[in-house]
Design an enzyme around this catalytic site. Structure first.
Site, PDB file in Angstrom:
ATOM      1  N   SER A 124       0.835  -1.209   0.000  1.00  0.00           N
ATOM      2  CA  SER A 124       0.000   0.000   0.000  1.00  0.00           C
ATOM      3  C   SER A 124       0.863   1.249   0.000  1.00  0.00           C
ATOM      4  O   SER A 124       1.964   1.255   0.564  1.00  0.00           O
ATOM      5  CB  SER A 124      -0.894  -0.002   1.245  1.00  0.00           C
ATOM      6  OG  SER A 124      -1.473   1.264   1.441  1.00  0.00           O
ATOM      7  N   TYR A 148      -1.478  -0.394  10.768  1.00  0.00           N
ATOM      8  CA  TYR A 148      -1.808  -1.035   9.479  1.00  0.00           C
ATOM      9  C   TYR A 148      -0.652  -0.798   8.497  1.00  0.00           C
ATOM     10  O   TYR A 148      -0.161  -1.742   7.873  1.00  0.00           O
ATOM     11  CB  TYR A 148      -3.108  -0.455   8.912  1.00  0.00           C
ATOM     12  CG  TYR A 148      -3.274  -0.744   7.453  1.00  0.00           C
ATOM     13  CD1 TYR A 148      -3.024   0.249   6.501  1.00  0.00           C
ATOM     14  CD2 TYR A 148      -3.604  -2.014   7.007  1.00  0.00           C
ATOM     15  CE1 TYR A 148      -3.124  -0.024   5.153  1.00  0.00           C
ATOM     16  CE2 TYR A 148      -3.707  -2.291   5.656  1.00  0.00           C
ATOM     17  CZ  TYR A 148      -3.457  -1.289   4.736  1.00  0.00           C
ATOM     18  OH  TYR A 148      -3.541  -1.562   3.397  1.00  0.00           O
ATOM     19  N   LYS A 152       2.238  -3.467   6.575  1.00  0.00           N
ATOM     20  CA  LYS A 152       2.612  -3.539   5.152  1.00  0.00           C
ATOM     21  C   LYS A 152       4.130  -3.363   5.016  1.00  0.00           C
ATOM     22  O   LYS A 152       4.790  -4.094   4.278  1.00  0.00           O
ATOM     23  CB  LYS A 152       1.880  -2.445   4.357  1.00  0.00           C
ATOM     24  CG  LYS A 152       0.382  -2.650   4.230  1.00  0.00           C
ATOM     25  CD  LYS A 152       0.045  -3.936   3.487  1.00  0.00           C
ATOM     26  CE  LYS A 152      -1.450  -4.090   3.269  1.00  0.00           C
ATOM     27  NZ  LYS A 152      -1.801  -5.367   2.630  1.00  0.00           N
TER      28      LYS A 152
HETATM   29  C1  WQD Z   1      -9.582   9.795   1.080  1.00  0.00           C
HETATM   30  C2  WQD Z   1      -9.900  11.262   1.284  1.00  0.00           C
HETATM   31  C3  WQD Z   1     -10.165  11.876   3.590  1.00  0.00           C
HETATM   32  C4  WQD Z   1     -13.865   9.637   4.290  1.00  0.00           C
HETATM   33  C5  WQD Z   1      -6.780   4.902   3.060  1.00  0.00           C
HETATM   34  C6  WQD Z   1      -5.706   4.120   3.704  1.00  0.00           C
HETATM   35  C7  WQD Z   1      -4.803   3.539   2.673  1.00  0.00           C
HETATM   36  C8  WQD Z   1      -5.588   2.779   1.641  1.00  0.00           C
HETATM   37  C9  WQD Z   1      -6.688   3.649   1.051  1.00  0.00           C
HETATM   38  C10 WQD Z   1      -5.487   0.425   2.121  1.00  0.00           C
HETATM   39  C11 WQD Z   1      -9.144  11.867   2.465  1.00  0.00           C
HETATM   40  C12 WQD Z   1     -11.465  12.072   2.821  1.00  0.00           C
HETATM   41  C13 WQD Z   1     -12.731  10.163   3.690  1.00  0.00           C
HETATM   42  C14 WQD Z   1     -14.906  10.496   4.712  1.00  0.00           C
HETATM   43  C15 WQD Z   1     -13.657  12.371   3.900  1.00  0.00           C
HETATM   44  N1  WQD Z   1      -6.149   1.601   2.173  1.00  0.00           N
HETATM   45  N2  WQD Z   1     -12.638  11.508   3.499  1.00  0.00           N
HETATM   46  N3  WQD Z   1     -14.762  11.845   4.498  1.00  0.00           N
HETATM   47  O1  WQD Z   1      -7.087   7.847   3.901  1.00  0.00           O
HETATM   48  O2  WQD Z   1      -6.309   8.317   1.511  1.00  0.00           O
HETATM   49  O3  WQD Z   1      -6.230   5.996   2.386  1.00  0.00           O
HETATM   50  O4  WQD Z   1      -7.478   4.091   2.138  1.00  0.00           O
HETATM   51  O5  WQD Z   1      -4.389   0.245   1.663  1.00  0.00           O
HETATM   52  O6  WQD Z   1      -3.924   2.669   3.333  1.00  0.00           O
HETATM   53  O7  WQD Z   1      -4.933   5.006   4.487  1.00  0.00           O
HETATM   54  O8  WQD Z   1      -8.427   7.014   1.895  1.00  0.00           O
HETATM   55  O9  WQD Z   1     -10.821   7.079   1.341  1.00  0.00           O
HETATM   56  O10 WQD Z   1     -10.142   7.143   3.794  1.00  0.00           O
HETATM   57  O11 WQD Z   1      -9.746   9.129   2.340  1.00  0.00           O
HETATM   58  O12 WQD Z   1     -13.541  13.603   3.715  1.00  0.00           O
HETATM   59  O13 WQD Z   1     -15.965  10.080   5.278  1.00  0.00           O
HETATM   60  O14 WQD Z   1     -11.283  11.392   1.606  1.00  0.00           O
HETATM   61  O15 WQD Z   1      -9.948  12.941   4.507  1.00  0.00           O
HETATM   62  O16 WQD Z   1      -8.793  13.209   2.134  1.00  0.00           O
HETATM   63  P1  WQD Z   1      -6.983   7.414   2.481  1.00  0.00           P
HETATM   64  P2  WQD Z   1      -9.857   7.538   2.382  1.00  0.00           P
END
Ligand code: WQD
Length: 339
Positions: A124, A148, A152
């Site tokens: 990841s 997490y 990885k």
């Molecule tokens: C994306 C953007 C949030 C939810 C994570 C893991 C990473 C990978 C992918 C496994 C950010 C914003 C989110 C919400 C929001 N997983 N957001 N409201 O954090 O980039 O990555 O998932 O490998 O390891 O860290 O993905 O989809 O959680 O967030 O505003 O209810 O959406 O702040 O900017 P992230 P995400």
């Protein structure tokens, strides 16, 4: 090739299984169904005409894992089984280290015992922690912000050391950026059982009518519209990246590491707009405080996978939104029919 896909009933795993079958590989799926449902394999059959052999087993169960290898001569393994909720990993670090590390160690021991030399590992972009700059390439500094991510990182270390010690092993570490989207059939996609932590599955729940609106975590980031920017990659592109990596292992390449991303960043508001456009309705949202651990912006430098695997993403954000909305509406209709 005969390929074992661990975590093969999961969101990304099921899309990888579809692409493997389309490329005429023989698939065997192993999953403990802790975060997925075996019925996904019925959808795989509807899409491909083939329902892969399935073992309901936990990779922490050495005897069960050994039995799978005793009954099958695998040419390769694509290892995707693992816990992946960042927030949960902070609350339950022991669960994450035990599950995500022991599953990989048990797998590596089985592969050694049964002479399987090729492994594609689901890593990841989270191993880059808070990248100093974007685009991020594979030689960027590694640092993790949560257990997490560390699992990885540690799995990458374990598999790298195995390759250093055994030159006959071939391992591809694939660093996923943000996988979203769904197969064009709408039959498989991301639909976690609980309230999603990630952006895309949360939007899917709103479209299905299961959640009322989304909180946008922070609109004061150093980005064009103030909301977080990420590199979203269509899950079908991501799945194809695994096939490309498998083909690379067949060249006896030893250890290889690739980012799987588009090289383009989109903000939260851009994603919400794309999903709203595909749905034909505005997705309700309101701004909320920043989420701990989030970074302003990061996206991949995808050139190494392009150069060495001939891998290039085909789908853009509108495609990802269209396919996600199609999955949400297909699932909603299926649920209403079953009521
Ligand atoms: C994306 C953007 C949030 C939810 C994570 C893991 C990473 C990978 C992918 C496994 C950010 C914003 C989110 C919400 C929001 N997983 N957001 N409201 O954090 O980039 O990555 O998932 O490998 O390891 O860290 O993905 O989809 O959680 O967030 O505003 O209810 O959406 O702040 O900017 P992230 P995400």
């Amino acid at each position: 090739m005969k390929v074992l896909v661990t975590g093969g009933t999961g969101y990304i795993g099921s899309h990888v299984v579809v692409e493997l079958i389309k490329q005429n590989h023989e698939c065997v799926v192993l999953d403990n169904l802790s975060n997925s449902n075996e019925s996904v394999l019925d959808s795989v059959k509807k899409i491909t005409g083939i329902r892969p052999t399935f073992y309901k087993a936990d990779m922490l169960d050495k005897a069960a894992l050994g039995k799978v290898f005793e009954q099958n001569k695998f040419d390769a393994v694509i290892h995707m089984a693992g816990f992946k909720a960042v927030g949960e990993s902070v609350e339950k670090p022991l669960l994450y280290y035990r599950n995500n590390l022991d599953s990989t160690l048990n797998l590596a021991l089985c592969m050694k015992k049964y002479g399987c030399k090729n492994l594609v590992f689901s890593s990841s972009a989270t191993v880059y922690g808070k990248p100093e700059s974007s685009p991020v390439n594979e030689s960027a500094k590694l640092s993790c912000a949560n257990p997490y991510g560390w699992t990885k990182f540690m799995n990458e270390r374990i598999l790298s050391d195995i390759c250093n010690a055994d030159k006959s092993m071939n391992v591809a570490l694939l660093r996923y950026f943000n996988p979203i989207g769904a197969h064009e059939s709408g039959l498989i996609g991301e639909n976690p059982n609980d309230i999603p932590n990630n952006l895309a599955p949360y939007l899917i729940k709103i479209i299905m009518g299961e959640l009322p609106k989304i909180n946008v975590f922070g609109n004061d980031y150093d980005t064009p519209d103030g909301t977080g920017v990420r590199d979203y990659i269509h899950v079908v592109d991501l799945a194809k990246g695994h096939i490309a990596a498998l083909n690379k292992l067949a060249t006896n390449c030893g250890l290889v590491i690739y980012n799987l991303g588009t090289g383009k960043g989109y903000s939260v508001l851009e994603v919400i707009d794309a999903f709203s456009h595909a749905w034909g309705k505005q997705i309700p949202y309101s701004f909320a405080p920043r989420r701990a651990g989030d970074v302003d912006l990061y996206f991949a430098d995808p050139s190494k996978a392009n150069r060495e695997l001939g891998f290039k993403c085909e789908y853009n954000l509108d495609d990802m939104a269209r396919d996600s909305v199609n999955f949400a509406l297909t699932l909603k209709k299926a649920r209403q029919k079953n009521q």
